[in-house]
Design a protein around this motif. Structure first.
Motif, short mmCIF file in Angstrom:
data_model
loop_
_atom_site.label_atom_id
_atom_site.label_comp_id
_atom_site.label_asym_id
_atom_site.label_seq_id
_atom_site.Cartn_x
_atom_site.Cartn_y
_atom_site.Cartn_z
N THR A 300 30.08 96.16 -12.88
CA THR A 300 29.69 97.57 -12.76
C THR A 300 29.89 98.04 -11.32
OG1 THR A 300 28.05 97.25 -14.49
CG2 THR A 300 27.84 99.22 -13.11
N PRO A 301 30.62 99.13 -11.11
CA PRO A 301 30.91 99.58 -9.75
C PRO A 301 29.63 99.90 -8.98
CG PRO A 301 32.30 100.71 -11.36
CD PRO A 301 31.27 99.96 -12.13
N VAL A 302 29.65 99.63 -7.68
CA VAL A 302 28.54 99.92 -6.79
C VAL A 302 28.82 101.25 -6.09
CG1 VAL A 302 27.26 99.13 -4.76
CG2 VAL A 302 28.08 97.48 -6.46
N GLU A 303 27.82 102.09 -6.00
CA GLU A 303 27.99 103.39 -5.37
C GLU A 303 28.43 103.21 -3.92
OE1 GLU A 303 25.49 107.53 -4.48
OE2 GLU A 303 24.54 105.83 -5.49
N GLY A 304 29.47 103.93 -3.53
CA GLY A 304 29.98 103.85 -2.18
C GLY A 304 31.02 102.78 -1.97
N MET A 305 31.36 102.02 -3.01
CA MET A 305 32.33 100.94 -2.86
C MET A 305 33.74 101.51 -2.75
SD MET A 305 32.99 97.70 -5.41
CE MET A 305 34.25 96.48 -5.04
N ILE A 306 34.53 100.95 -1.85
CA ILE A 306 35.95 101.29 -1.74
C ILE A 306 36.71 100.33 -2.63
CG2 ILE A 306 37.92 101.46 -0.18
CD1 ILE A 306 35.81 103.59 0.25
N HIS A 307 37.19 100.84 -3.75
CA HIS A 307 37.87 99.98 -4.72
C HIS A 307 39.32 99.74 -4.30
CE1 HIS A 307 34.42 100.26 -7.36
NE2 HIS A 307 34.45 101.58 -7.27
N GLY A 308 39.92 98.73 -4.90
CA GLY A 308 41.25 98.31 -4.47
C GLY A 308 42.40 98.66 -5.39
N ARG A 309 42.11 99.23 -6.56
CA ARG A 309 43.21 99.57 -7.49
C ARG A 309 43.52 101.05 -7.36
NH1 ARG A 309 43.74 101.53 -12.61
NH2 ARG A 309 41.48 101.60 -12.93
N CYS A 310 44.68 101.34 -6.82
CA CYS A 310 45.06 102.73 -6.57
C CYS A 310 45.30 103.47 -7.88
CB CYS A 310 46.34 102.78 -5.72
SG CYS A 310 46.18 101.98 -4.12
N VAL A 311 44.81 104.71 -7.94
CA VAL A 311 45.12 105.62 -9.06
C VAL A 311 46.38 106.37 -8.63
CG1 VAL A 311 44.26 107.48 -10.51
CG2 VAL A 311 42.67 105.78 -9.61
#
Length: 533
Positions: A300-311
Motif C-alpha cells: 500500500t503506497p505511503v503518503e508522500g512517497m516518491i514512486h519509481g514507475r513513471c506514468v
C-alpha cells in the motif's frame, strides 16, 4: 519541506531569491537562482517540452530498503551515555532495538520521521565505539537524486563520505568527502572547489566537533560554485541518476579521553546518532512523465512517497520512459528537452500492420525525418509503409490504399509471362507501367500472355522465350505466311504441298517452289509409265 522539518528554514537550503527549475533532456536536474524572474506557479508537470515529476524525500515509504551496518541494542539492551556541551557530566541510558516498537529502540528507519507513534522524538544510533558504519538506501528503480540533509543527535562524524551507484550496487562512485581535517584523513582528495561536476572533493564545513547536538550536514549534487557548461549533457544526467545511495561514517569525534583510557565505559559516549535524513529527489523519466506510480503488486503506497514507475507520456514506455511504445518507432527515442518533448512518432503502415521497428539507415537516408519500417504487412502489401503490392498482386484502382482490397491478384498466364505471372504492381506512365499489366515473354502475346505470336507455337512454362518459332518451308506455305498451328506447329501448305512443315510435294507432284500451287504435276505418259508418279 525538508528545511522546515529540520528547523533550518528554506533559506538555509535555497537562497532567498526567485528560483526556476533547471531542466535537461532527462528531466529536472536542479534549482537555479535567477534575479528578476518569477517563481513558477507549478513546481512539477509538463511544459512545452519536458515533464517534471514532483520531488520529495526518497526515504519515505522505503523503510524496508534502508539499512545500517551497526545499530545499538539489536541483540540485547546496551547502555550508552551522553556528554553535555563538551563537559564531563554524563547521563546514561539504555538502547533496546530488539523490536522497532520498543520506546528505547533506535532502528535506522527512525531517521525517516521526526517522532514515534506516541509523539516522542526518535533517532537512529550505532553501537558504541564503532567507527566504520554505513547507511544504505536501495531503490527499486533509477531515480534522480539532488541533495542530502542530515541532522545529528551527537557530534557530527569527524570523517564521512557519500557514495552513489547507478547499476544497482555493482559499482560505486563517491559524491563528496567530509572531514574536519581533509589533508590528514583524505590526503589524496582535493579540497578546493572542483572545476568539474563529476570531480569528488573534500569539504571541511560540516565536520567540526561543535555543535554536539543538532549539527547538520547538507550536500547538493550540483554544487552552485561549479560552473555547468551544458546542463543537458549526459554527464550531468549520470551524476543525478542513482539506484543506490550510501553514507559511510569513517571516524568518530571524541574528546580525547579514549586515547588515554581504552575501557569500554569510555566508549559508551562515542557513537553515531541521527535524528533525521532527507534524500531529496524525484523519479527519473527522461522528461517524459509528470508523475510516477507504485509498482504493480507493491505494498500500500505511503503518503508522500516518491514512486519509481513513471506514468509515461509522449508515447514512451518503460520503467523510466526509456523506450518508444510499440508502433511508435518512426523517430528515434530521445530524452525530452525544455521546448521539445521529442515525442515518439507513430509508424505509418496504411492500416496493414500494427508492428514496426526503427531503422537508423532509413532514418539517415530520409534526412532524419522518418525511420520507421513496418513489419509483417498484411493484405498482400509490402514496403516500409505497406504501401506497395507484393509480387503477383497489383494496386486496385477502385480501392483506397488503406483498404483490405488495396492489392488484388494478377491475372497472367504463368507459362507466357515473365517471372511466372508477375504483373505491373502499380501505374507509372514514366516507366510505361500499368497496374495489372502482364509482362509477356519474347515470343508471347495477349493481355494475359496466353498465346504465341504469329510464327510461333507450343506455349511452354519451361521455355524462356515462351514459344518456339514455326519451321515452315517458305516455298510450301500459302500466301508466303510463316504461321503455323500454335499448338502442334503444323504449317498451312499450298495445294500440292504436304508435310508438317510444308516441305514435301504430294504424290504425283514434284518441284517444290514458290509457284502458286507449290508443286507441278509429274505429267507422265500413260503409254510409257505405270502411273503418274
Amino acid at each position: 519541506d525538508p528545511a522546515n522539518q529540520l528547523g533550518l528554514g528554506r533559506d538555509h537550503i535555497f537562497p532567498p531569491m526567485p528560483r526556476y527549475f533547471i531542466s535537461s533532456s532527462n528531466g529536472l536536474i536542479g534549482i537555479a537562482d535567477v534575479q528578476g524572474t518569477e517563481e513558477p506557479d507549478l513546481y512539477h508537470g509538463c511544459l512545452e517540452g519536458s515533464c517534471y515529476p514532483a520531488t520529495g524525500n526518497l526515504l519515505i515509504g522505503r523503510a524496508q530498503n534502508l539499512s545500517a551496518t551497526s545499530t545499538c541494542g539489536l541483540e540485547e539492551p546496551q547502555e550508552y551515555c551522553i556528554v553535555s556541551h563538551l563537559q564531563d557530566s554524563e547521563k546514561c541510558f539504555i538502547c533496546d532495538s530488539r523490536s522497532a516498537s520498543f520506546r528505547e529502540s533506535h532502528h535506522i528507519e527512525n531517521v525517516i520521521y521526526l517522532t514515534g507513534q506516541n509523539g516522542e522524538q526518535t533517532w537512529w544510533q550505532s553501537e558504541n565505539g564503532v567507527e566504520q558504519v554505513s547507511i544504505r538506501l536501495d531503490l527499486e528503480a533509477e531515480l534522480h537524486f539532488t541533495h542530502l540533509i542530515m541532522k545529528f543527535k551527537t557530534f557530527r562524524p569527524a570523517a564521512m563520505l557519500i557514495e552513489r551507484s547507478s547499476d544497482f550496487g555493482q559499482s560505486w562512485k563517491v559524491y563528496r568527502y567530509f572531514a574536519f581535517n581533509c589533508s590528514k584523513l583524505f590526503p589524496d582528495v582535493p579540497t578546493q572547489i572542483p572545476t568539474h561536476v563529476n570531480q569528488a572533493m573534500c569539504d571541511e564545513r560540516y565536520s567540526e566537533i561543535e555543535p554536539s547536538n543538532y549539527g547538520e550536514v547538507i550536500f547538493k549534487v550540483l554544487d552552485p560554485a561549479v560552473k555547468v557548461e551544458d546542463p543537458y549533457s549526459q554527464e550531468i544526467q549520470d551524476l543525478l541518476r542513482v539506484t543506490n545511495l550510501r553514507v559511510n561514517f569513517t571516524k568518530l569525534h571524541t574528546l580525547g579521553d579514549n586515547l588515554l583510557d581504552s575501557r569500554y565505559q569510555v566508549l559508551q559516549k562515542y557513537y553515531y546518532a541521527v535524528y533525521e535524513m532527507v534524500l531529496r529527489g524525484s523519479c527519473f523519466c527522461y522528461g517524459h512523465a509528470s508523475e510516477c506510480a507504485p509498482f504493480t503488486g507493491s505494498a500500500t503506497p505511503v503518503e508522500g512517497m516518491i514512486h519509481g514507475r513513471c506514468v509515461c507520456k509522449h508515447h514512451t514506455k518503460g520503467l523510466n520512459c526509456e523506450f518508444c511504445k510499440n508502433f511508435y518507432q518512426d523517430l528515434p527515442w530521445s530524452p525530452a528537452e525544455v521546448h521539445n518533448p521529442h515525442a515518439c512518432k507513430e509508424c505509418n503502415c496504411n492500416e496493414h500492420s500494427h508492428r514496426c521497428h526503427f531503422d537508423i539507415a532509413v532514418y539517415l537516408a530520409t534526412g532524419n525525418s522518418s525511420g520507421g519500417v513496418c513489419d509483417e504487412c498484411q493484405h498482400n502489401t509490402m514496403g516500409r509503409h505497406c504501401q506497395s503490392c507484393k509480387p503477383f498482386f497489383y494496386r486496385n484502382p477502385l480501392a483506397d490504399i488503406r483498404a483490405k482490397t488495396a492489392c488484388i491478384p494478377c491475372d497472367c498466364d504463368p507459362a507466357g509471362s515473365s517471372d511466372g505471372g508477375v504483373c505491373d504492381s502499380h501505374t507509372d506512365t514514366t516507366l510505361g507501367m500499368i497496374a495489372g499489366q502482364c509482362r509477356c515473354k519474347e515470343n508471347v502475346k495477349g493481355a494475359r500472355c496466353d498465346s504465341c505470336k504469329e510464327g510461333f507455337y507450343s506455349l511452354s512454362l519451361n521455355d524462356p522465350l515462351g514459344c518456339q518459332p514455326c519451321r515452315c518451308d517458305p516455298r510450301g506455305i500459302i500466301t508466303e505466311s510463316s504461321s503455323c498451328d500454335q499448338i502442334r506447329g503444323d504449317c498451312y501448305c499450298k495445294r500440292f504441298v504436304t508435310g508438317q512443315y510444308c516441305d514435301q510435294c504430294l504424290p504425283e507432284y514434284w518441284g517444290l517452289s514458290y509457284d502458286v500451287a507449290g508443286c507441278r504435276s509429274c505429267a507422265c505418259d500413260f503409254g510409257g509409265a505405270y502411273n503418274n508418279r
